[in-house]
Write an enzyme that holds these catalytic residues in place. Sequence first.
Site, PDB file in Angstrom:
ATOM      1  N   THR A 134      60.441  53.682  14.722  1.00 28.20           N
ATOM      2  CA  THR A 134      61.025  54.922  15.266  1.00 28.20           C
ATOM      3  C   THR A 134      61.498  54.766  16.711  1.00 28.20           C
ATOM      4  O   THR A 134      62.145  55.660  17.249  1.00 28.20           O
ATOM      5  CB  THR A 134      60.010  56.083  15.187  1.00 28.20           C
ATOM      6  OG1 THR A 134      58.777  55.640  15.760  1.00 28.20           O
ATOM      7  CG2 THR A 134      59.765  56.503  13.759  1.00 28.20           C
ATOM      8  N   GLY A 135      61.190  53.654  17.350  1.00 25.94           N
ATOM      9  CA  GLY A 135      61.656  53.429  18.729  1.00 25.94           C
ATOM     10  C   GLY A 135      63.122  53.013  18.738  1.00 25.94           C
ATOM     11  O   GLY A 135      63.704  52.698  17.693  1.00 25.94           O
ATOM     12  N   LYS A 158      53.693  59.052  12.576  1.00 24.39           N
ATOM     13  CA  LYS A 158      55.059  59.308  12.097  1.00 24.39           C
ATOM     14  C   LYS A 158      55.166  59.161  10.576  1.00 24.39           C
ATOM     15  O   LYS A 158      56.267  59.123  10.038  1.00 24.39           O
ATOM     16  CB  LYS A 158      56.054  58.355  12.787  1.00 24.39           C
ATOM     17  CG  LYS A 158      56.056  58.447  14.318  1.00 24.39           C
ATOM     18  CD  LYS A 158      56.846  59.657  14.796  1.00 24.39           C
ATOM     19  CE  LYS A 158      56.705  59.917  16.300  1.00 24.39           C
ATOM     20  NZ  LYS A 158      57.494  59.021  17.122  1.00 24.39           N
ATOM     21  N   ILE A 214      58.625  40.474  18.134  1.00 26.88           N
ATOM     22  CA  ILE A 214      59.805  40.402  18.997  1.00 26.88           C
ATOM     23  C   ILE A 214      59.447  40.760  20.447  1.00 26.88           C
ATOM     24  O   ILE A 214      60.044  40.255  21.389  1.00 26.88           O
ATOM     25  CB  ILE A 214      60.882  41.399  18.491  1.00 26.88           C
ATOM     26  CG1 ILE A 214      61.196  41.158  17.012  1.00 26.88           C
ATOM     27  CG2 ILE A 214      62.134  41.331  19.350  1.00 26.88           C
ATOM     28  CD1 ILE A 214      61.733  39.792  16.687  1.00 26.88           C
ATOM     29  N   THR A 215      58.467  41.646  20.606  1.00 27.69           N
ATOM     30  CA  THR A 215      58.097  42.208  21.908  1.00 27.69           C
ATOM     31  C   THR A 215      57.961  41.151  23.005  1.00 27.69           C
ATOM     32  O   THR A 215      57.288  40.141  22.818  1.00 27.69           O
ATOM     33  CB  THR A 215      56.762  42.967  21.781  1.00 27.69           C
ATOM     34  OG1 THR A 215      56.838  43.808  20.638  1.00 27.69           O
ATOM     35  CG2 THR A 215      56.466  43.780  23.034  1.00 27.69           C
ATOM     36  N   GLU A 216      58.573  41.448  24.152  1.00 22.81           N
ATOM     37  CA  GLU A 216      58.444  40.577  25.325  1.00 22.81           C
ATOM     38  C   GLU A 216      57.473  41.225  26.298  1.00 22.81           C
ATOM     39  O   GLU A 216      57.472  42.438  26.468  1.00 22.81           O
ATOM     40  CB  GLU A 216      59.815  40.420  25.998  1.00 22.81           C
ATOM     41  CG  GLU A 216      59.768  39.557  27.247  1.00 22.81           C
ATOM     42  CD  GLU A 216      61.152  39.282  27.846  1.00 22.81           C
ATOM     43  OE1 GLU A 216      62.145  39.792  27.283  1.00 22.81           O
ATOM     44  OE2 GLU A 216      61.214  38.578  28.854  1.00 22.81           O
ATOM     45  N   TYR A 259      71.541  30.619  19.535  1.00 27.30           N
ATOM     46  CA  TYR A 259      72.861  31.088  19.111  1.00 27.30           C
ATOM     47  C   TYR A 259      73.934  30.075  19.507  1.00 27.30           C
ATOM     48  O   TYR A 259      74.864  29.805  18.766  1.00 27.30           O
ATOM     49  CB  TYR A 259      73.203  32.450  19.745  1.00 27.30           C
ATOM     50  CG  TYR A 259      72.110  33.490  19.677  1.00 27.30           C
ATOM     51  CD1 TYR A 259      71.101  33.418  18.716  1.00 27.30           C
ATOM     52  CD2 TYR A 259      72.077  34.553  20.573  1.00 27.30           C
ATOM     53  CE1 TYR A 259      70.096  34.377  18.662  1.00 27.30           C
ATOM     54  CE2 TYR A 259      71.082  35.512  20.521  1.00 27.30           C
ATOM     55  CZ  TYR A 259      70.092  35.415  19.576  1.00 27.30           C
ATOM     56  OH  TYR A 259      69.094  36.350  19.543  1.00 27.30           O
ATOM     57  N   GLU A 313      62.237  23.465  25.814  1.00 26.22           N
ATOM     58  CA  GLU A 313      62.520  23.714  27.226  1.00 26.22           C
ATOM     59  C   GLU A 313      61.316  23.287  28.046  1.00 26.22           C
ATOM     60  O   GLU A 313      60.263  22.956  27.491  1.00 26.22           O
ATOM     61  CB  GLU A 313      62.872  25.198  27.453  1.00 26.22           C
ATOM     62  CG  GLU A 313      61.754  26.159  27.109  1.00 26.22           C
ATOM     63  CD  GLU A 313      62.207  27.632  27.131  1.00 26.22           C
ATOM     64  OE1 GLU A 313      63.354  27.916  26.797  1.00 26.22           O
ATOM     65  OE2 GLU A 313      61.381  28.475  27.487  1.00 26.22           O
ATOM     66  N   HIS A 368      61.479  32.661  31.193  1.00 28.90           N
ATOM     67  CA  HIS A 368      60.373  32.720  30.232  1.00 28.90           C
ATOM     68  C   HIS A 368      59.044  32.503  30.935  1.00 28.90           C
ATOM     69  O   HIS A 368      58.936  31.636  31.800  1.00 28.90           O
ATOM     70  CB  HIS A 368      60.523  31.625  29.168  1.00 28.90           C
ATOM     71  CG  HIS A 368      61.531  31.947  28.112  1.00 28.90           C
ATOM     72  ND1 HIS A 368      62.085  30.982  27.329  1.00 28.90           N
ATOM     73  CD2 HIS A 368      62.067  33.117  27.722  1.00 28.90           C
ATOM     74  CE1 HIS A 368      62.937  31.548  26.480  1.00 28.90           C
ATOM     75  NE2 HIS A 368      62.948  32.843  26.712  1.00 28.90           N
TER      76      HIS A 368
END
Lengths: 381, 289
Positions: free
Chosen positions: B17-18, B43, B96-98, B159, B209, B247
């Site tokens: 819902t965000g 919700k 996914i959250t950072e 990508y 990296e 990062h």
Amino acid sequence: MKLHEYQAKEIFAEAGIPVPESQLADSVEGVLDAVAEIGYPAAIKAQVHVGGRGKAGGIKIATNEDEAREAADAILGMDLKGYTVDRVLVEQGVDFVDEYYVGVTMDRGEGKPVAMVSTKGGVDIEQVAEEDPEAIAQEHIDPAFGLHPYQARKVVYDAGVPAEYARDVTSILSKLYDLYEDNDASDIEVNPVMITADDDVIAADAVMNIDEDALFRHPDLAEMEEDAYQNDLERKAGEYGFDYVRLSGNTGIIGNGAGLVMTTLDLVDYYGGTPANFLDIGGGAKAERVANALDMVFSDENVDSVVFNIFGGITRGDEVAKGINEALEQFDEIPKPVVVRLAGTNAKEGMEILNTDLVQVEATLAEAVQRAVKNAEEVAQ
Amino acid sequence: MSIFVDDDTRVVVQGITGGEGKFHTQQMLDYGTNVVAGAVPGKGGQEVEGVPVYDTVDQAVEAEDATASVVFVPPAFAGDAIFEALDTDLDLVVAITEGVPTQDMAKVNKRLGEVDTKLLGPNCPGIITPGEAKLGILPGNIFESGNVGLVSRSGTLTYQVVSNLTERGIGQTTAIGIGGDPIIGTSFVDALEAFEADPETDAVVMCGEIGGEDEEQAAKYIAENMDTPVAGFIAGRTAPPGKRMGHAGAIVSGSGTGTAESKISALNDAGVPVGDTPEEVADSIEDFL
């Protein structure tokens, strides 16, 4: 987020870790007043976020008033690895017979905190780790249970701490772990733990760094955060909320995503140029943020040319193009040539919007970087 | 074939819902992903983009047979959301959250050792099996179905490399972003192991990296266990020591660990060509095929 030594020592003292008596001072008079109370010998220690302060001249011992004045004069206002010293900690001098290292940090390879103890304290522990790793005893900690008392004892004994000091060193380690956990520290260490001539065990220095991602649940610690920027550009980046690192070259770099921005830096170097900075605008940046990024890089006097490299995932090419136009249209003359490369989400829409009178456009990363490097060479001449 | 996700994967979105959750649910549905449920406390009973929302992950699994979750929950609650997903016996959790606190991730990491569920991330772009399923925020249109596997710590670098491959007509079996944080679930080695076992994957790209030692461990794994050829790329050759390059995990520490040189030489020693540019990585893959 780094705490100053004086801040960390306040927290340590509250937790019952023995620390030397001390006072903070920001003037020569303040230092003399503090020493008058604390007595000689006294250590006068620069409060800046820099490792190796002692070697760099940021810590001096005074045994009388003349020496205290001289030390305060020398340290206050000095430049320590790019930071100006505006405060010193005046601390009771400790007559020590031995120096140990005690610390807790995250072992990212193991994904667990690790407690470390060494009897080779007082020097750069990373140097000890490299030259004599056996000299540092380690114990990994299960974060669900915390540091068991037996583990604290074990790592202290493994390090070879003599029996008469083991109990006190163990107690310091256990308290450090509690502070590490309760405050979401990323590192916490005492180097050195001093063994005094009177057989006392004292935390003579204090390092405590907090995980910035956890500051939301530690408002008290967030308030202790003090600006510590090496230059005005880093301050500005902090205000804009950019991940920014200034380097020494003349090709300015803006991009989205840490890995891609690092790659753009590497390619500038590969094609014979020199990167001026790392600037990540992050994911999903809107036009204003893009304009701010250009403002950042333009205000770096070292920058002769700029490359803007966007591969949109959640960042949209049309928003980026809008931001670039907004930032550049306010100039009568573009201060530094800008090469733009847009790919990914809405790149086509972005290319249609982009005012190509103001920027140079390249289709690929390699071409964009080469052109920006060439621009930088030409401007620098 | 593919690894970790395919068109049988049934997805529950935590935090549907965000703003981010909603937008990317739409994007995932458009791509053809089976997003079967959302989970947001309080919700339950609502719908987002036609997807039914439940109060708990457990209810979503019970009602919709979800097999994987994607976490878009804000950082303060993400650790708890990942625990909820791990305790619900899903096959895969994609975070996914950072900005998840590191000590929260240390606790999650401990739990991961006790369950069969795989975790991707946090702070990752997700995973895509082109033409079948996309879990996360990757732009689907740059991927093509094919026979090259890709694993990377960075989203946008993924990508870039994928577009270099796709432009040459080289498609992908599965592309995975493992995330840029110090403590993550699936490592390079875990992903390489899965690609090695996948008969459809004929070559693998690995984008690392600076920071940590995951790439060095991957090099060791490749040398000892892999027949599938691997081409590498390492970002951060020009990064100065002691500075965090975006990062949280991308930092060369004071004692010189985590440098690009160390990673490149470890990979070279394992027989992995490391490109100076993303183009050169695509060249190596073309040579392999």
